[in-house]
Design a protein around this motif. Structure first.
Motif, PDB file in Angstrom:
ATOM      1  N   ARG A   1       0.880  -1.253   0.054  1.00  0.00           N
ATOM      2  CA  ARG A   1      -0.073   0.012  -0.136  1.00  0.00           C
ATOM      3  C   ARG A   1       0.697   1.170  -0.231  1.00  0.00           C
ATOM      4  O   ARG A   1       0.550   2.215  -0.686  1.00  0.00           O
ATOM      5  CB  ARG A   1      -0.895  -0.106   1.186  1.00  0.00           C
ATOM      6  CG  ARG A   1      -2.077   1.061   1.163  1.00  0.00           C
ATOM      7  CD  ARG A   1      -3.128   0.753   2.048  1.00  0.00           C
ATOM      8  NE  ARG A   1      -3.055   0.609   3.374  1.00  0.00           N
ATOM      9  CZ  ARG A   1      -3.328  -0.684   4.208  1.00  0.00           C
ATOM     10  NH1 ARG A   1      -3.724  -1.684   3.298  1.00  0.00           N
ATOM     11  NH2 ARG A   1      -2.874  -1.020   5.379  1.00  0.00           N
ATOM     12  N   LYS A   2       2.000   1.110   0.657  1.00  0.00           N
ATOM     13  CA  LYS A   2       2.932   2.480   0.605  1.00  0.00           C
ATOM     14  C   LYS A   2       3.500   2.768  -0.433  1.00  0.00           C
ATOM     15  O   LYS A   2       3.814   3.684  -1.037  1.00  0.00           O
ATOM     16  CB  LYS A   2       4.099   2.068   1.762  1.00  0.00           C
ATOM     17  CG  LYS A   2       3.646   2.398   2.945  1.00  0.00           C
ATOM     18  CD  LYS A   2       4.397   2.210   4.208  1.00  0.00           C
ATOM     19  CE  LYS A   2       4.079   2.298   5.644  1.00  0.00           C
ATOM     20  NZ  LYS A   2       5.024   1.862   6.766  1.00  0.00           N
ATOM     21  N   ILE A   3       3.975   1.538  -1.131  1.00  0.00           N
ATOM     22  CA  ILE A   3       4.541   1.666  -2.340  1.00  0.00           C
ATOM     23  C   ILE A   3       3.400   1.924  -3.576  1.00  0.00           C
ATOM     24  O   ILE A   3       3.850   3.029  -4.455  1.00  0.00           O
ATOM     25  CB  ILE A   3       5.200   0.230  -2.948  1.00  0.00           C
ATOM     26  CG1 ILE A   3       6.223  -0.178  -2.057  1.00  0.00           C
ATOM     27  CG2 ILE A   3       5.726   0.373  -4.348  1.00  0.00           C
ATOM     28  CD1 ILE A   3       6.858  -1.493  -2.094  1.00  0.00           C
ATOM     29  N   ALA A   4       2.203   1.355  -3.502  1.00  0.00           N
ATOM     30  CA  ALA A   4       1.332   1.818  -4.613  1.00  0.00           C
ATOM     31  C   ALA A   4       0.536   3.097  -4.503  1.00  0.00           C
ATOM     32  O   ALA A   4       0.392   3.793  -5.502  1.00  0.00           O
ATOM     33  CB  ALA A   4       0.287   0.578  -4.576  1.00  0.00           C
ATOM     34  N   CYS A   5       0.316   3.225  -3.041  1.00  0.00           N
ATOM     35  CA  CYS A   5      -0.519   4.705  -2.975  1.00  0.00           C
ATOM     36  C   CYS A   5       0.361   5.828  -2.432  1.00  0.00           C
ATOM     37  O   CYS A   5       0.144   6.986  -2.308  1.00  0.00           O
ATOM     38  CB  CYS A   5      -1.642   4.493  -2.045  1.00  0.00           C
ATOM     39  SG  CYS A   5      -2.876   2.974  -2.543  1.00  0.00           S
ATOM     40  N   GLY A   6       1.451   5.337  -1.782  1.00  0.00           N
ATOM     41  CA  GLY A   6       2.559   6.442  -1.045  1.00  0.00           C
ATOM     42  C   GLY A   6       1.888   6.862   0.328  1.00  0.00           C
ATOM     43  O   GLY A   6       1.008   6.051   0.750  1.00  0.00           O
TER      44      GLY A   6
END
Lengths: 243, 132
Positions: free
Chosen positions: A84-89
């Motif tokens: 989620r951090k990688i995909a959405c920041g």
């Protein structure tokens, strides 16, 4: 076809990474992976749609690939915090305890003018009114005002607040919405009575009518039937406003 | 559509999309893999006959190759760029006319046919360089 599939996967990753690295200024209300799909699908559909020399499958394969990738990223984001951090920041705190965070501004590619512009759009015209400002993953700025600048709430003022319910559209284009009527806890007989009280003979004369959370019935007649607006307290009297 | 139904519909759509993609990866590749050697070998054989000016044999072998192509032309158009398939079709027509008038230049057309067929095969075959 496999090559086409892999090329789309590469293209997706490339556009995705490029969008993530350009920072949040480029994003509107969409998450980065949603935006990638939006940008690519229209373009991919255009070529086979307009060029009859290209087989339809040349459009279908990339679009299905993007559809699957989109679902995969959404699923993994749901299951894993890391993905989620990688995909959405991550949300970035731009103002903390009233202090503008320079490093955070730089990492979000935000100038002070951008920050002020966003604050103004939230009806905040001075930085010293702000306790915290957080740049959300979809590019929106969330603002928490300093205690003294916050809007007073009913709770704070010790005023009894009305029940929070959604306004229900009971009549639209002369048609009764039976589902909404049922949800409001009334039936058609009740509605007819209310219309009669308002001097309306048939629901077919009504352009729209909705019931607000404080039992007010807001009725607007068709222009051909007078076009007048009636605010009607279903638990009391009614008052009419000419339009 | 409520949440559960939406998740179900989405899962079914994903499964169907994946299955359809798998079919598209396998089926065209399978057909072109079988068709390519047939067309290429036929073209090479016909070229040998043209070089030795054995026109009857050349015509016989070529007509077999031509028939094999005509059989799969609609399939090829469905999965490959129409311009490439049309180019191959024109090459077959030209070559057929040349062989019928015993024109030695037919070997150039046969070589062209072999090249286009190989090119179509390469599109469907996985190669690292095809990715870039």
């Amino acid at each position: 076809m496999l090559v086409l599939f892999l090329r789309v996967v590469l293209l997706y990753l490339l556009v995705f990474v490029a969008l993530r690295l350009t920072g949040k200024r480029q994003l509107s209300d969409l998450q980065p992976f949603d935006l990638v799909i939006t940008l690519l699908i229209a373009e991919l559909a255009l070529e086979p749609a307009t060029n009859t020399g290209v087989p339809l499958f040349y459009g279908i394969v990339p679009i299905l690939t993007l559809f699957l990738l989109q679902n995969l990223v959404a699923y993994l984001s749901l299951k894993s915090e890391g993905v989620r951090k990688i995909a959405c920041g991550q949300s970035i705190v731009l103002i903390s305890k009233g202090v503008v965070e320079e490093a955070a501004l730089r990492s979000a590619r935000y100038t002070l003018s951008d920050l002020m512009e966003q604050l103004r759009s939230k009806d905040v015209f001075s930085v010293d009114e702000v306790a915290y400002a957080i740049l959300e993953t979809n590019g929106e700025l969330s603002v928490l005002l300093k205690g003294a600048k916050q809007k007073p709430t009913c709770e704070l003022l010790h005023i009894p607040a009305g029940e929070s319910t959604l306004p229900l559209m009971l009549i639209q284009d002369g048609q009764v919405h039976h589902g909404a009527l049922k949800r409001a806890g009334y039936n058609e007989t009740w509605l007819k009575k209310q219309l009669q009280k308002a001097g309306i003979l048939s629901e077919r004369d009504v352009f729209f009518a909705f019931l607000t959370d404080n039992s007010m019935l807001h009725i607007q007649r068709y222009r051909s039937r007078g076009g007048n607006v009636i605010f009607f307290d279903t638990k009391g009297g009614g008052k009419e406003r000419d339009t | 559509m409520n949440g559960k139904k939406f998740v179900c519909a989405n899962l079914i759509a994903c499964a169907l999309a994946a299955a359809f993609l798998l079919f598209l990866f396998l089926y065209p590749h399978f057909v072109i893999r079988r068709l390519t050697p047939r067309l290429r070998q036929g073209a090479e054989e016909a070229k040998t006959y043209v070089l030795s000016e054995e026109w009857e044999e050349a015509e016989h072998v070529f007509s077999e190759v031509w028939e094999a192509f005509k059989e799969k032309k609609a399939f090829l158009k469905m999965f490959f760029n129409h311009e490439d398939v049309d180019e191959l079709s024109v090459a077959f027509d030209t070559c057929g006319a040349m062989i019928s008038v015993k024109e030695p230049q037919a070997r150039a057309e046969l070589a062209r046919i072999a090249n286009i067929v190989q090119y179509l095969y390469e599109i469907e075959a996985f190669r690292w360089y095809s990715l870039i």
